[in-house]
Design an enzyme around this catalytic site. Structure first.
Site, PDB file in Angstrom:
ATOM      1  N   HIS A 116      36.755  45.858 -33.540  1.00 24.34           N
ATOM      2  CA  HIS A 116      37.300  44.713 -32.778  1.00 24.34           C
ATOM      3  C   HIS A 116      37.800  45.163 -31.383  1.00 24.34           C
ATOM      4  O   HIS A 116      37.600  44.382 -30.429  1.00 24.34           O
ATOM      5  CB  HIS A 116      38.436  44.241 -33.892  1.00 24.34           C
ATOM      6  CG  HIS A 116      38.978  43.038 -33.141  1.00 24.34           C
ATOM      7  ND1 HIS A 116      39.164  41.896 -33.556  1.00 24.34           N
ATOM      8  CD2 HIS A 116      39.970  42.829 -32.057  1.00 24.34           C
ATOM      9  CE1 HIS A 116      39.684  40.855 -33.153  1.00 24.34           C
ATOM     10  NE2 HIS A 116      40.398  41.866 -32.004  1.00 24.34           N
ATOM     11  N   GLU A 117      38.819  46.273 -31.350  1.00 29.37           N
ATOM     12  CA  GLU A 117      39.369  46.630 -30.330  1.00 29.37           C
ATOM     13  C   GLU A 117      38.378  47.205 -29.227  1.00 29.37           C
ATOM     14  O   GLU A 117      38.242  47.283 -28.114  1.00 29.37           O
ATOM     15  CB  GLU A 117      40.516  47.607 -30.286  1.00 29.37           C
ATOM     16  CG  GLU A 117      41.641  47.146 -31.384  1.00 29.37           C
ATOM     17  CD  GLU A 117      42.392  45.932 -30.822  1.00 29.37           C
ATOM     18  OE1 GLU A 117      42.120  45.569 -29.687  1.00 29.37           O
ATOM     19  OE2 GLU A 117      42.926  45.301 -31.663  1.00 29.37           O
ATOM     20  N   HIS A 171      36.563  44.517 -27.475  1.00 30.45           N
ATOM     21  CA  HIS A 171      37.012  43.961 -26.196  1.00 30.45           C
ATOM     22  C   HIS A 171      37.121  44.849 -24.903  1.00 30.45           C
ATOM     23  O   HIS A 171      36.808  44.623 -23.845  1.00 30.45           O
ATOM     24  CB  HIS A 171      38.945  43.761 -26.431  1.00 30.45           C
ATOM     25  CG  HIS A 171      39.153  42.927 -27.429  1.00 30.45           C
ATOM     26  ND1 HIS A 171      38.696  41.614 -27.136  1.00 30.45           N
ATOM     27  CD2 HIS A 171      39.874  42.802 -28.644  1.00 30.45           C
ATOM     28  CE1 HIS A 171      39.225  40.921 -28.064  1.00 30.45           C
ATOM     29  NE2 HIS A 171      39.878  41.413 -28.879  1.00 30.45           N
TER      30      HIS A 171
END
Length: 267
Positions: free
Chosen positions: A58-59, A62
């Protein structure tokens, strides 16, 4: 001076992430083969490990999207190595989400990569950077539920099936929570570039409290019921029913006693 070698090093996968992935794989094998004497503990390790892997991805999503959008600083910060220890707030991104899974079975969204937004030009790029994280959770949910919606569950051990269902529930809850247009969450980051300067200034002070507000609202029974009705509807669309997620959570919470392995019945 930044060299080609250092740039490659910025993207080299961290041994920490490899170790987490390896533990997840071994635990998954133990669940699949029923090798462990305590299947609940194996499910716990497998789901928790996979959940941490998804948080790292998820990170990473980004950061990778920000890199292509123009923020070349993310590499030097270690965000492209998938190392959870490199996040700005490891407590928010890893520790709290894992605790919330243990306590309540909710995929709490994290958030801990610092993007230098001033380096990025274009509202669509800013929106895509914010959307990349929860979209990763959706893709993870699709991967977990693939045996369900592809009707390919023949030969899949029941315990492994339940573990996948519970992991999918965590991914769906994380995606939905993250996409809420609440200051401090990714959903707000998606729409923020399109808001007026005045509105953004008015909402800015609430960003640090956004997640707490959402969590508080989920304690309201009527709100909690609506939220999980939406989650259940998404899971049913992906072929996962309440039976699967219920037993997945029962096995995950092994400290409450390992349940007798149920025989699956078509609801």
């Amino acid at each position: 001076m930044t060299t080609a070698t250092s740039r490659r090093g910025d993207s080299r996968i961290s041994p920490v992430f490899i170790g987490i992935a390896a533990i997840t794989a071994v635990a998954g094998w133990a669940v699949w083969t029923d090798y462990a004497s305590q299947p609940g503990f194996a499910v716990f390790l497998f789901v928790t490990g996979a959940w941490v892997v998804s948080l790292c991805l998820h990170e990473y999503a980004h950061a990778r999207t920000a890199l292509h959008g123009g923020d070349i600083s993310v590499g030097a910060k270690g965000y492209l190595t998938l190392n959870p220890l490199k996040y700005t707030h490891a407590l928010l991104s890893i520790v709290l989400p894992v605790l919330f899974v243990i306590m309540g079975g909710i995929g709490l969204p994290g958030g801990a990569v610092f993007i230098e937004r001033g380096r990025i030009q274009g509202r669509w790029k800013h929106s895509l950077i914010s959307a990349a994280g929860p979209l990763t959770n959706l893709l993870f949910a699709l991967a977990c539920t693939a045996p369900f919606w592809l009707h390919a569950l023949d030969g899949v051990p029941d315990t492994f099936r339940y573990a996948l269902a519970f992991l999918a529930l965590l991914q769906v809850t994380a995606a939905i929570l993250n996409f809420l247009p609440v200051p401090g969450l990714d959903g707000y980051g998606v729409i923020e570039p399109w808001l007026s300067y005045k509105v953004k200034r008015q909402l800015e002070p609430y960003a640090q409290f956004g997640l707490l507000i959402v969590f508080g609202l989920l304690w309201i029974p009527s709100v909690n019921r609506v939220f999980f009705d939406v989650v259940d509807a998404v899971l049913r669309a992906l072929g996962v029913n309440d039976w699967d997620t219920y037993w997945g959570q029962r096995f995950y919470r092994f400290w409450e006693g390992t349940p007798e392995i149920p025989v699956y019945t078509q609801p």
